[in-house]
Design a protein around this motif. Structure first.
Motif, PDB file in Angstrom:
ATOM      1  N   ASP A   1       0.830  -1.204   0.000  1.00 26.59           N
ATOM      2  CA  ASP A   1       0.000   0.000   0.000  1.00 26.59           C
ATOM      3  C   ASP A   1       0.870   1.262   0.000  1.00 26.59           C
ATOM      4  N   GLY A   2       1.908   1.257   0.828  1.00 23.61           N
ATOM      5  CA  GLY A   2       2.804   2.407   0.918  1.00 23.61           C
ATOM      6  C   GLY A   2       3.577   2.635  -0.374  1.00 23.61           C
TER       7      GLY A   2
ATOM      8  N   GLU B   1       5.013   8.686  -6.150  1.00 30.21           N
ATOM      9  CA  GLU B   1       4.415  10.004  -6.379  1.00 30.21           C
ATOM     10  C   GLU B   1       4.816  11.010  -5.307  1.00 30.21           C
ATOM     11  N   GLN B   2       5.018  10.518  -4.090  1.00 33.72           N
ATOM     12  CA  GLN B   2       5.271  11.437  -2.983  1.00 33.72           C
ATOM     13  C   GLN B   2       6.752  11.617  -2.693  1.00 33.72           C
TER      14      GLN B   2
ATOM     15  N   TRP C   1      14.099   3.852   0.520  1.00 33.71           N
ATOM     16  CA  TRP C   1      12.721   4.286   0.763  1.00 33.71           C
ATOM     17  C   TRP C   1      12.598   4.799   2.194  1.00 33.71           C
TER      18      TRP C   1
ATOM     19  N   ARG D   1       2.649   2.103  -3.340  1.00 31.44           N
ATOM     20  CA  ARG D   1       1.819   2.725  -4.373  1.00 31.44           C
ATOM     21  C   ARG D   1       1.948   4.233  -4.349  1.00 31.44           C
ATOM     22  N   ARG D   2       2.100   4.784  -3.149  1.00 28.05           N
ATOM     23  CA  ARG D   2       2.203   6.235  -3.042  1.00 28.05           C
ATOM     24  C   ARG D   2       3.641   6.740  -3.022  1.00 28.05           C
ATOM     25  N   ALA D   3       4.565   5.842  -2.688  1.00 28.42           N
ATOM     26  CA  ALA D   3       5.955   6.262  -2.452  1.00 28.42           C
ATOM     27  C   ALA D   3       6.547   7.008  -3.643  1.00 28.42           C
TER      28      ALA D   3
ATOM     29  N   GLU E   1       9.100   9.613  -1.910  1.00 28.58           N
ATOM     30  CA  GLU E   1       9.677   8.908  -0.764  1.00 28.58           C
ATOM     31  C   GLU E   1      10.838   8.013  -1.204  1.00 28.58           C
TER      32      GLU E   1
END
Ligand code: C2E
Ligand code: CA
Ligand code: CA
Ligand code: CA
Length: 279
Positions: free
Chosen positions: A28-29, A35-36, A63, A31-33, A38
């Motif tokens: 889940d993390g 774009e954000q 990460w 998926r956003r890492a 991270e």
């Protein structure tokens, strides 16, 4: 029936469940890492054993969660593979690596290379060749500035199919290196057919090279094998001066490890290069 019952019960043990939850959290993390922002690349120097010069760097993913917690690649790369997220992440890694190596070649060291790790899933992807071609073009990166590290186990899984992909990449001018060599039971006849440039001896053999005679013998054999096939050979995980002396004495071409440098953020690596560092 009793056995099956026992196995079923085992699935619900707290340990297994905790692992499952952790994987869901990571998937889940991730998926956003991207774009954000991270994800970051760090770069670890590769050294020519004879003269101590930096000949290239290996790009390694990092990460960091928004709360500052780090998650190790050994934990998140397998999840990225399983979920397919390794494809966009791997594409991002390639782009970053190619963009930076162009900059460092212009400012610091015109012959330097960047090595990028390719996962099984990326390597089996039909579009891999055209993606790499486009990435090189977009970054105006010469093909010989890029090296791909592919693990021995990925190559040996389907040696016939991979040979043609390797040949295409090789003919583009990209350098190819077999990572974690010694752990995956290569067939020597296939090895001879792979159009590769370097064998990268797995860290597990280097670790106790000065104590364990059987590992020392394996390392010697891999160096001899590489040279007889006109390949260069790199030892990873060099942490001590004793290992450096041993490997240099055995005519290992390239070295990498904490003894020289840990993987560094791009900015720190650039400063090291600009200082003309000869470690
Ligand atoms: P690898 O490709 O075998 O990378 C070598 C690992 O050893 C790296 O761990 C590196 O930081 C570490 N290392 C280097 N020198 C030393 C040393 O002297 N001593 C010790 N103890 N360790 C050393 P890292 O960065 O945690 O990466 C682990 C694995 O994750 C890599 O193993 C690679 O399989 C994977 N990985 C990392 N970045 C990427 C990436 O961008 N794409 C893919 N597909 N996989 C990646
Ligand atoms: Ca590697
Ligand atoms: Ca390795
Ligand atoms: Ca490894």
């Amino acid at each position: 029936a009793k056995e099956a019952g026992r196995n079923n019960v085992q699935f619900y043990t707290p340990e297994v469940n905790a692992q499952h939850i952790r994987r869901l959290f990571i998937a889940d993390g991730l998926r956003r890492a991207l774009e954000q922002n991270e994800l970051q690349l760090h770069y670890q120097p590769k050294i020519r054993a004879g003269c101590g010069r930096i000949i290239g760097v290996e790009a390694l993913l990092r990460w960091t969660l928004p709360d500052g917690v780090h998650i190790a690649p050994d934990e998140f790369i397998p999840v990225a593979e399983d979920t397919g997220l390794i494809l966009p992440i791997g594409q991002w890694v390639l782009k970053q690596a190619c963009t930076n190596i162009v900059k460092w070649r212009a400012h610091a060291n015109p012959n330097m290379r960047v090595s990028v790790n390719l996962s099984a899933r990326q390597f089996k992807n039909q579009d891999i060749v055209s993606q790499i071609k486009k990435t090189l073009e977009d970054a105006q990166c010469p093909a010989d500035a890029l090296e791909l590290e592919i693990t021995e186990s990925v190559l040996m899984e389907r040696p016939d199919q991979v040979t043609s992909t390797l040949r295409t990449l090789h003919d583009m001018g990209i350098r190819l290196s077999i990572d974690d060599f010694g752990t995956g039971y290569s067939s020597l006849s296939y090895l001879r057919n792979f159009p590769i440039h370097e064998l990268k001896i797995d860290r597990s053999f280097i670790e106790d090279i000065t104590q364990d005679e059987s590992h020392a013998a394996i390392v010697k054999a891999i160096i001899t094998l590489a040279h007889s096939m006109k390949l260069t050979v790199l030892a990873e995980g060099v942490e001590t001066e004793a290992q450096l002396h041993y490997l240099r004495n055995e005519r290992c071409d390239h070295l990498q490890g904490y003894f020289f440098s840990r993987p560094l953020p791009g900015q720190a690596l650039e400063e090291l290069l600009l200082a003309g560092a000869e470690i």
